[in-house]
Each structure stands twice: as structure tokens, then as C-alpha cells.
Design an enzyme around this catalytic site. Structure first.
Site, short mmCIF file in Angstrom:
data_model
loop_
_atom_site.label_atom_id
_atom_site.label_comp_id
_atom_site.label_asym_id
_atom_site.label_seq_id
_atom_site.Cartn_x
_atom_site.Cartn_y
_atom_site.Cartn_z
N ASP A 146 -8.99 5.89 11.73
CA ASP A 146 -9.92 5.29 10.78
C ASP A 146 -9.19 4.23 9.98
O ASP A 146 -7.95 4.22 9.92
CB ASP A 146 -10.49 6.36 9.84
CG ASP A 146 -11.81 5.94 9.20
OD1 ASP A 146 -12.86 6.48 9.58
OD2 ASP A 146 -11.80 5.05 8.31
N SER B 72 -14.55 10.14 7.54
CA SER B 72 -15.71 10.62 6.80
C SER B 72 -16.89 10.78 7.76
O SER B 72 -16.83 10.36 8.91
CB SER B 72 -16.11 9.64 5.68
OG SER B 72 -16.52 8.39 6.22
N TYR C 141 -27.74 -5.28 13.53
CA TYR C 141 -27.29 -3.92 13.79
C TYR C 141 -27.89 -3.38 15.07
O TYR C 141 -27.19 -2.81 15.93
CB TYR C 141 -27.65 -3.03 12.61
CG TYR C 141 -27.35 -1.56 12.82
CD1 TYR C 141 -26.03 -1.10 12.83
CD2 TYR C 141 -28.38 -0.63 13.01
CE1 TYR C 141 -25.75 0.25 13.03
CE2 TYR C 141 -28.10 0.71 13.21
CZ TYR C 141 -26.79 1.14 13.21
OH TYR C 141 -26.52 2.48 13.41
N ASP D 30 -7.19 -0.74 11.14
CA ASP D 30 -8.44 -1.48 11.26
C ASP D 30 -8.68 -1.77 12.73
O ASP D 30 -7.97 -2.57 13.34
CB ASP D 30 -8.35 -2.78 10.46
CG ASP D 30 -9.66 -3.55 10.42
OD1 ASP D 30 -10.55 -3.28 11.26
OD2 ASP D 30 -9.80 -4.44 9.56
N PRO E 252 -22.14 10.03 3.77
CA PRO E 252 -21.90 9.27 2.53
C PRO E 252 -22.57 7.90 2.53
O PRO E 252 -22.93 7.39 1.47
CB PRO E 252 -20.37 9.16 2.50
CG PRO E 252 -19.89 10.38 3.20
CD PRO E 252 -20.89 10.61 4.31
#
Length: 262
Positions: A47, A26, A163, A72, A199
Site C-alpha cells: 500500500d 485499509s 471511474y 506508490d 473508510p
């Protein structure tokens, strides 16, 4: 495909390249994988989400140019599995686009050890470990690694400690790997996206949460699209960037370097 990607497509730019693209189910990763194929590369699309990879494969519908691996990347054996899958399907990789990652907010005082470990593992660890697993298989004439940092890894942004720390580590290791791998003709660069409509961000964008702090405060007052990042990744992966290594390129409409005032 976004019309910007179509209009900026350079057929043949990546002809002969074998690329591993992570985060391909995505958002930025999917657009990058699609763009790479249209520019001539053979792509191993990686992915966690098998459904998204299946949609990508259906869209491209060129099995000779695209193969998907659902895994993963934080699993211990995942990097070696990805490298081996590329060797078996397409041969040695000469491009690695480390795009997989996870954004999130969190000030220092509210960050748990689990939060810190998660962001470091997903945003930094996957790129580090996959680079380590694939570099030994690069051909003698080298290639390119393109990492994904963030504008949050270049400037301080309130309320994003774990982050930002992880993305800062990506920026740092990009320089380090460029130094380590240059004599093997492997170039290592990174892109640092700003606010991009994906998204994961669309709901906040639609709610106007970034209008004042990001969109209206930069010289190019629009929200970025995944193609903006994909085109930068494709450039850095190609021979058009043959003398560029060790840099992180902000793709943020000027937000990381300027402030705009009406």
C-alpha cells in the site's frame, strides 16, 4: 475483524500459497490480507500508506506470514520492486490480489484529461503493470490473479465516466489475461464490488445518500462489508475455484443484475 469474516473463515484454504495483496492498509485490502493469513497464506501486503500497513502488521503479529511494502504503485519502478520484495521475503508468488484503487464521481463533460489519466492509472494501470511484473515469477504449476473491478464497470451509472471507464478496462483485461495465461495454469478472475462500507464510503452511507439508489433497490437490502469481498477473493484465489477463469463476479447484493420493488 468483522464477525462475518470470522464466521466464514476456512482455515487451511490457502495453505502453501504466497500472495501479494495490494491496497492492504485499509478497507477491503486490509480485510483480504488478514483473511489470507488466517487461511494459511504468506502475504506481502502492499500500500501507499505506511501507517495503515503498520497497523495491519501489529494486528496480525505473525512476521513469518506477513511482510509489508509501502510504495506508490503508480511509480515507474513499483511493480518490479513489489515482485522482487516477494521473491526475497517469501519466494515466488502464486496469488496476486489487485485490490488497490480509487473511487470517484465525474460526468463526461466535467472530466479533465488529468482526471481520466488518474483513474486509469490508479484503477487499471496498477493492476495491469503489477500483473505484468509478477507473472514471470509464478511457479511452473501456476496460480491465480484476482482483480478488482466494480459494478460500475458492468452497468452504466450516471455521473461516473472516468471511474467506470477504468473499471470496465479491468473487467476486459481480466478476460484477456485469462486467455493469455491459461496454458500456464494461471487463472485470472475479478470481483466487482457493489456498495461496501469502507473508510472511503462510510460518510456517504451514514448520510443516506445511497438508500434509494442502491440499498433499497436490490434484493439483499443491506450495505456490504469488506469481508463480503475478501471471501470472494479468497475463493477465487484458492483451488476451490480451480476450473474458473476469465470471469468477473459481482458481489453487490444483486444490484448489478436485478431491481427490487416493494
Amino acid at each position: 475483524m468483522n464477525s462475518r469474516a470470522e464466521s466464514l473463515s476456512l482455515p487451511g484454504q490457502l495453505t502453501g500459497r504466497t500472495a501479494i495483496v495490494t491496497g492492504a492498509a485499509s478497507g477491503i485490502g486490509r480485510v483480504t490480507a488478514d483473511l489470507f493469513v488466517r487461511r494459511g497464506a504468506r502475504v506481502l501486503a502492499v500500500d501507499l500508506h505506511a501507517d495503515g500497513l503498520a497497523e495491519l502488521a501489529e494486528r496480525i503479529a505473525t512476521p513469518d506470514s506477513l511482510h509489508t511494502v509501502a510504495v506508490d504503485l503508480t511509480d515507474a519502478g513499483a511493480p518490479d520492486h513489489v515482485a522482487q520484495s516477494c521473491l526475497e521475503r517469501f519466494g515466488a508468488p502464486n496469488v496476486l490480489a489487485n485490490i488497490a484503487g480509487k473511487a470517484g464521481d465525474g460526468p463526461l463533460e466535467d472530466t479533465t484529461d488529468e482526471d481520466l489519466d488518474f483513474y486509469l492509472r490508479v484503477n487499471f494501470g496498477t493492476a495491469f503493470r503489477l500483473s505484468r511484473a509478477t507473472v514471470p515469477h509464478f511457479p511452473p504449476d501456476g496460480g491465480a490473479i484476482v482483480n478488482t473491478s466494480s459494478t460500475f464497470g458492468l452497468v452504466g451509472v450516471r455521473g461516473s465516466a472516468p471511474y467506470s471507464a477504468a473499471k470496465g478496462a479491468v473487467t476486459s483485461v481480466t478476460r484477456q489475461l485469462a486467455a493469455d495465461l491459461g496454458r500456464r495454469n494461471i487463472r485470472v478472475n475479478a470481483v466487482a464490488p457493489g456498495l461496501i462500507a469502507t473508510p472511503a464510503t462510510q460518510a456517504k452511507i451514514d448520510a443516506g445518500l445511497f438508500d434509494d439508489s442502491v440499498t433499497r433497490s436490490r434484493p439483499l437490502p443491506r450495505v456490504g462489508v469488506p469481508a463480503d469481498i475478501a471471501n470472494a477473493v479468497a475463493f477465487l484465489a484458492s483451488e476451490d475455484a480451480a476450473f474458473i477463469t476469465g470471469v468477473t463476479v459481482p458481489v453487490c447484493g444483486g444490484w448489478s443484475t436485478t431491481r427490487y420493488r416493494d
